[in-house]
Design a protein around this motif. Sequence first.
Motif, PDB file in Angstrom:
ATOM      1  N   ASN A 189      -8.597   8.293   4.923  1.00  0.00           N
ATOM      2  CA  ASN A 189      -8.732   7.538   3.676  1.00  0.00           C
ATOM      3  C   ASN A 189      -7.782   8.057   2.597  1.00  0.00           C
ATOM      4  OD1 ASN A 189     -10.680   5.708   4.543  1.00  0.00           O
ATOM      5  ND2 ASN A 189     -12.369   7.119   4.065  1.00  0.00           N
ATOM      6  N   ASN A 198      -4.290   6.921   3.494  1.00  0.00           N
ATOM      7  CA  ASN A 198      -4.110   5.473   3.350  1.00  0.00           C
ATOM      8  C   ASN A 198      -4.018   5.040   1.894  1.00  0.00           C
ATOM      9  OD1 ASN A 198      -4.128   5.161   6.121  1.00  0.00           O
ATOM     10  ND2 ASN A 198      -6.277   4.566   6.234  1.00  0.00           N
ATOM     11  N   TRP A 199      -4.866   5.601   1.031  1.00  0.00           N
ATOM     12  CA  TRP A 199      -4.982   5.099  -0.338  1.00  0.00           C
ATOM     13  C   TRP A 199      -4.419   6.035  -1.399  1.00  0.00           C
ATOM     14  CZ3 TRP A 199      -5.602   0.312   0.350  1.00  0.00           C
ATOM     15  CH2 TRP A 199      -6.381  -0.168   1.393  1.00  0.00           C
ATOM     16  N   THR A 229       0.841  -1.191   0.000  1.00  0.00           N
ATOM     17  CA  THR A 229       0.000   0.000   0.000  1.00  0.00           C
ATOM     18  C   THR A 229       0.883   1.251   0.000  1.00  0.00           C
ATOM     19  OG1 THR A 229      -0.092   0.036   2.423  1.00  0.00           O
ATOM     20  CG2 THR A 229      -1.790  -1.248   1.276  1.00  0.00           C
TER      21      THR A 229
END
Length: 236
Positions: A172, A175-176, A143
């Motif tokens: 979010n 994280n992404w 990730t």
Amino acid sequence: MAGRPASSVSTVARRASCALALLPSPRSLCRCRCARSAPPRQAGRPPSRPRRTPPQPAYLAAACCPPRQCSSASRDLRPARPRGAPVPPAAATMKIEKANAGHLTNFEVLDFLRTRGAKTDPMGCLGAVAASECKVYEFLLKTPACNQTKESVSEFAKRCEGFKLTHAEKQNIINWRPSSVPDVFSMVEECEKRFSRDEHGVICKPDERVKEILNLIDEVLPPAPTEPEDEVMEDA
């Protein structure tokens, strides 16, 4: 018995009845035993009958009875700490500062697993880290969190305050690491309504505000890891 006279039979029966009369009764035996076990009675004082008290439950006996009267219930009780004695350091320093302070980002979880010595091979960290933690560590390495640092995450959280994002939306994005406008629209609720004005209150297009977020992401957050060619061919 058929050949004996009646007088001899009556004599045997009389002797048997006399022998039974001499035997003590069960009630008298019980009184004798109780008298032996009872403490000596003081002279000039009538005997007092013992009070019949109902049996107490185990938890009441453990709380009220002294150890000599309730040894089985108080066997596991610890002695009370004397008044004025110092409190043990472990009990004095252990305190919950803030319960459920918030959720962790993928980078924070990955950094914590690194400090514990997690590896991609579960057999290489037996005893120190659980096998499930090694699987989580292996997943997080694929990730965007694997290339992030504490400085980059904290800088992005400060510089995105003008977009008025919620804590979950910031998490979010960190994280992404979205790289397109549709990705941001899927992570931020009501983008068209919330991004219809800029931070100064001037009317603008929502897509322009989303592109500003994407430019900030490219500037602050490191790029996501690239997938190996073998995995890309398998997915295809």
